[in-house]
Scaffold this motif. Structure first.
Motif, PDB file in Angstrom:
ATOM      1  N   TRP A 176       0.856  -1.187   0.000  1.00  5.26           N
ATOM      2  CA  TRP A 176       0.000   0.000   0.000  1.00  5.26           C
ATOM      3  C   TRP A 176       0.885   1.228   0.000  1.00  5.26           C
ATOM      4  CZ3 TRP A 176      -1.027   3.288   4.561  1.00  5.26           C
ATOM      5  CH2 TRP A 176      -1.972   4.296   4.305  1.00  5.26           C
ATOM      6  N   ASP A 177       0.534   2.205  -0.812  1.00  6.15           N
ATOM      7  CA  ASP A 177       1.287   3.453  -0.867  1.00  6.15           C
ATOM      8  C   ASP A 177       0.590   4.487   0.007  1.00  6.15           C
ATOM      9  OD1 ASP A 177       2.730   5.711  -1.407  1.00  6.15           O
ATOM     10  OD2 ASP A 177       2.223   5.818  -3.540  1.00  6.15           O
ATOM     11  N   PRO A 178       1.177   4.857   1.152  1.00  2.85           N
ATOM     12  CA  PRO A 178       0.501   5.772   2.074  1.00  2.85           C
ATOM     13  C   PRO A 178       0.457   7.215   1.610  1.00  2.85           C
ATOM     14  CG  PRO A 178       2.660   5.203   2.911  1.00  2.85           C
ATOM     15  CD  PRO A 178       2.440   4.353   1.699  1.00  2.85           C
ATOM     16  N   GLY A 179       1.340   7.587   0.686  1.00  3.84           N
ATOM     17  CA  GLY A 179       1.287   8.923   0.092  1.00  3.84           C
ATOM     18  C   GLY A 179       1.216  10.045   1.114  1.00  3.84           C
ATOM     19  N   LEU A 180       0.180  10.885   0.990  1.00 10.15           N
ATOM     20  CA  LEU A 180       0.036  12.067   1.829  1.00 10.15           C
ATOM     21  C   LEU A 180      -0.133  11.716   3.303  1.00 10.15           C
ATOM     22  CD1 LEU A 180      -0.247  15.161   1.959  1.00 10.15           C
ATOM     23  CD2 LEU A 180      -2.702  14.880   1.566  1.00 10.15           C
ATOM     24  N   TYR A 181      -0.729  10.569   3.593  1.00  6.35           N
ATOM     25  CA  TYR A 181      -0.914  10.185   4.991  1.00  6.35           C
ATOM     26  C   TYR A 181       0.435  10.060   5.711  1.00  6.35           C
ATOM     27  CZ  TYR A 181      -5.728   9.002   3.723  1.00  6.35           C
ATOM     28  OH  TYR A 181      -7.031   9.038   3.288  1.00  6.35           O
ATOM     29  N   LEU A 182       1.396   9.439   5.044  1.00  6.00           N
ATOM     30  CA  LEU A 182       2.721   9.309   5.628  1.00  6.00           C
ATOM     31  C   LEU A 182       3.397  10.669   5.739  1.00  6.00           C
ATOM     32  CD1 LEU A 182       5.097   7.695   6.686  1.00  6.00           C
ATOM     33  CD2 LEU A 182       5.700   7.110   4.318  1.00  6.00           C
ATOM     34  N   ASP A 183       3.213  11.511   4.743  1.00  7.36           N
ATOM     35  CA  ASP A 183       3.766  12.870   4.810  1.00  7.36           C
ATOM     36  C   ASP A 183       3.198  13.630   6.012  1.00  7.36           C
ATOM     37  OD1 ASP A 183       5.173  12.357   2.489  1.00  7.36           O
ATOM     38  OD2 ASP A 183       3.729  13.372   1.175  1.00  7.36           O
ATOM     39  N   ASN A 184       1.890  13.496   6.237  1.00  3.83           N
ATOM     40  CA  ASN A 184       1.265  14.156   7.391  1.00  3.83           C
ATOM     41  C   ASN A 184       1.869  13.669   8.703  1.00  3.83           C
ATOM     42  OD1 ASN A 184      -0.506  15.550   5.715  1.00  3.83           O
ATOM     43  ND2 ASN A 184      -2.195  14.121   6.031  1.00  3.83           N
ATOM     44  N   ALA A 185       2.040  12.359   8.809  1.00  5.58           N
ATOM     45  CA  ALA A 185       2.596  11.791  10.030  1.00  5.58           C
ATOM     46  C   ALA A 185       4.018  12.288  10.260  1.00  5.58           C
ATOM     47  CB  ALA A 185       2.558  10.263   9.964  1.00  5.58           C
ATOM     48  N   LYS A 186       4.805  12.301   9.208  1.00  4.05           N
ATOM     49  CA  LYS A 186       6.196  12.742   9.345  1.00  4.05           C
ATOM     50  C   LYS A 186       6.273  14.224   9.692  1.00  4.05           C
ATOM     51  CE  LYS A 186       9.061  11.099   6.198  1.00  4.05           C
ATOM     52  NZ  LYS A 186       9.575  10.619   4.888  1.00  4.05           N
ATOM     53  N   HIS A 187       5.356  15.016   9.185  1.00  5.07           N
ATOM     54  CA  HIS A 187       5.326  16.437   9.525  1.00  5.07           C
ATOM     55  C   HIS A 187       5.081  16.617  11.022  1.00  5.07           C
ATOM     56  CE1 HIS A 187       3.395  20.440  10.010  1.00  5.07           C
ATOM     57  NE2 HIS A 187       4.329  20.801   9.137  1.00  5.07           N
ATOM     58  N   THR A 188       4.147  15.844  11.581  1.00  2.00           N
ATOM     59  CA  THR A 188       3.881  15.916  13.016  1.00  2.00           C
ATOM     60  C   THR A 188       5.076  15.420  13.822  1.00  2.00           C
ATOM     61  OG1 THR A 188       1.476  15.777  12.883  1.00  2.00           O
ATOM     62  CG2 THR A 188       2.495  14.897  14.868  1.00  2.00           C
ATOM     63  N   LEU A 189       5.642  14.290  13.429  1.00  2.00           N
ATOM     64  CA  LEU A 189       6.739  13.702  14.181  1.00  2.00           C
ATOM     65  C   LEU A 189       8.019  14.534  14.102  1.00  2.00           C
ATOM     66  CD1 LEU A 189       5.884  10.101  13.110  1.00  2.00           C
ATOM     67  CD2 LEU A 189       5.984  10.848  15.480  1.00  2.00           C
ATOM     68  N   ALA A 190       8.110  15.402  13.104  1.00  2.00           N
ATOM     69  CA  ALA A 190       9.287  16.269  12.971  1.00  2.00           C
ATOM     70  C   ALA A 190       9.213  17.493  13.877  1.00  2.00           C
ATOM     71  CB  ALA A 190       9.443  16.713  11.517  1.00  2.00           C
ATOM     72  N   GLU A 191       8.049  17.731  14.495  1.00  2.00           N
ATOM     73  CA  GLU A 191       7.930  18.879  15.383  1.00  2.00           C
ATOM     74  C   GLU A 191       8.796  18.665  16.627  1.00  2.00           C
ATOM     75  OE1 GLU A 191       4.096  20.995  15.807  1.00  2.00           O
ATOM     76  OE2 GLU A 191       3.241  19.186  14.919  1.00  2.00           O
ATOM     77  N   PRO A 192       9.245  19.765  17.251  1.00  2.00           N
ATOM     78  CA  PRO A 192      10.152  19.643  18.402  1.00  2.00           C
ATOM     79  C   PRO A 192       9.580  18.770  19.511  1.00  2.00           C
ATOM     80  CG  PRO A 192      10.053  21.928  17.656  1.00  2.00           C
ATOM     81  CD  PRO A 192       9.006  21.179  16.873  1.00  2.00           C
ATOM     82  N   GLY A 193      10.366  17.794  19.923  1.00  2.00           N
ATOM     83  CA  GLY A 193      10.015  16.961  21.059  1.00  2.00           C
ATOM     84  C   GLY A 193       9.045  15.832  20.803  1.00  2.00           C
ATOM     85  N   VAL A 194       8.479  15.748  19.597  1.00  4.43           N
ATOM     86  CA  VAL A 194       7.409  14.768  19.375  1.00  4.43           C
ATOM     87  C   VAL A 194       7.940  13.337  19.351  1.00  4.43           C
ATOM     88  CG1 VAL A 194       5.644  13.960  17.766  1.00  4.43           C
ATOM     89  CG2 VAL A 194       5.857  16.399  18.268  1.00  4.43           C
ATOM     90  N   ILE A 195       9.042  13.083  18.673  1.00  6.29           N
ATOM     91  CA  ILE A 195       9.545  11.708  18.622  1.00  6.29           C
ATOM     92  C   ILE A 195       9.939  11.229  20.016  1.00  6.29           C
ATOM     93  CG2 ILE A 195      11.554  10.345  17.911  1.00  6.29           C
ATOM     94  CD1 ILE A 195      11.210  11.362  15.136  1.00  6.29           C
ATOM     95  N   LYS A 196      10.586  12.068  20.795  1.00  2.00           N
ATOM     96  CA  LYS A 196      10.934  11.678  22.161  1.00  2.00           C
ATOM     97  C   LYS A 196       9.681  11.369  22.971  1.00  2.00           C
ATOM     98  CE  LYS A 196      13.410  13.196  26.293  1.00  2.00           C
ATOM     99  NZ  LYS A 196      14.212  14.273  26.924  1.00  2.00           N
ATOM    100  N   ALA A 197       8.638  12.197  22.827  1.00  8.61           N
ATOM    101  CA  ALA A 197       7.387  11.960  23.548  1.00  8.61           C
ATOM    102  C   ALA A 197       6.721  10.675  23.075  1.00  8.61           C
ATOM    103  CB  ALA A 197       6.451  13.149  23.359  1.00  8.61           C
ATOM    104  N   ALA A 198       6.691  10.443  21.760  1.00  5.40           N
ATOM    105  CA  ALA A 198       6.063   9.235  21.220  1.00  5.40           C
ATOM    106  C   ALA A 198       6.757   7.984  21.743  1.00  5.40           C
ATOM    107  CB  ALA A 198       6.095   9.275  19.695  1.00  5.40           C
ATOM    108  N   LEU A 199       8.079   8.027  21.824  1.00  4.66           N
ATOM    109  CA  LEU A 199       8.813   6.898  22.390  1.00  4.66           C
ATOM    110  C   LEU A 199       8.561   6.776  23.882  1.00  4.66           C
ATOM    111  CD1 LEU A 199      12.188   7.315  20.460  1.00  4.66           C
ATOM    112  CD2 LEU A 199      10.493   5.495  20.147  1.00  4.66           C
TER     113      LEU A 199
END
Length: 291
Positions: A176-199
């Motif tokens: 499955w090609d996630p296209g824009l959905y994956l782009d949206n997720a990566k945009h959120t996860l690139a925000e300051p502190g988000v990846i650390k919080a998600a982990l």
């Protein structure tokens, strides 16, 4: 559809909202974003519901815990506060971590939830025993153990253009090609502190010495009186559909439970097969009115 905020103490949770009528809260998972509920929000609003999808704790700089608390206990507290702000009785739809929070919240406060749709996550109560019978899940869940390490998981997820996030999406929803959905997720996860919080959500799982974590896990033993449906993609590369043979016990759900297996869909089934999923969501909502 409009951008709004939900509030719990000094934490401010960005959210998407549309419609009027009985409230429906939609909780996303990892590694995802509340913005990817847009198709469901529009469908629910068109059907006469108020649909609101907030960011999970930590998934925006404004809702990152100063104490570093990303336990499921704290997440259930966030949800209960949201429900109170929306009138006290709501429908609940959760995917991935959002579904895990939903199982716990419905067990702890069934009077709050008119219905519950759990996407991609089988019932939590019997998963420990099920792992002994579905050893492939131990391999599929290896990322959870990796996420306990310091520094390395952040580096792996962030490398390149968040290529670790790409890897998880494509592994969990193959073909499955996630296209824009994956782009949206990566945009959120690139925000300051988000990846650390998600982990932080994963790192809180094993902190059993903390009273709140033990209390939240105790809720797993309680009956779920909220009418529930479980939707699982047959090609899920994150949570093996075989787990359902050992985790779905009807007597654990006094409010009733239905299982929907979704063909040609993986872990992100609501994005892969939105029309099919929306039909299932609306059927349960229409059959379990809050009034």
């Amino acid at each position: 559809m409009k951008q709004v905020e939900l509030v719990n103490g000094d934490l401010r949770f960005p959210a998407l909202m549309a419609g009027s009528g009985e409230p429906v809260i939609l909780l996303h998972g990892f590694p995802d974003t509340y913005e990817n509920w847009a198709v469901q929000i529009n469908a629910l609003a068109a059907a006469g519901y108020t649909a609101i999808a907030p960011a999970l704790r930590g998934y925006a700089p404004s809702c990152q815990s100063g104490s570093g608390d990303y336990s499921v206990y704290a997440a259930v507290d966030d949800l209960m506060v949201f429900a109170a702000q929306l009138g006290g009785r709501v429908h609940l739809i959760g995917h991935d971590w959002g579904a895990a929070v939903g199982y716990l919240a419905c067990a702890q406060s069934p009077e709050t939830f008119c219905s519950f749709s759990a996407l991609s996550i089988p019932p939590l109560r019997r998963i420990p025993q099920a792992l002994l019978k579905v050893p492939e899940q131990v391999l599929l869940s290896g990322y959870m153990q990796f996420f306990q390490l310091p520094v390395a998981p952040e580096a792996w997820l962030k490398r390149g253009d968040l290529s670790g996030v790409d890897t998880l999406w494509r592994r969990w929803s193959p073909d499955w090609d996630p296209g824009l959905y994956l782009d949206n997720a990566k945009h959120t996860l690139a925000e300051p502190g988000v990846i650390k919080a998600a982990l932080g959500w994963y790192r809180a799982m094993f902190k059993l010495w903390k009273k709140d974590q033990r209390k939240a896990l105790s809720w797993l033993g309680q009956d779920i009186a909220t009418p529930t449906q479980i939707l699982i993609g047959e090609n899920d590369g994150c949570m093996s559909p075989k787990l359902l043979e050992h985790t779905l016990v009807e007597s654990d759900f006094s409010g009733g439970v239905e299982l929907q297996r979704i063909a040609n869909a993986g872990h992100f089934l609501h994005l892969e097969q939105p029309e099919v999923i929306n039909d299932h969501l609306l059927r349960l909502l229409n059959n379990t009115r809050c009034d």
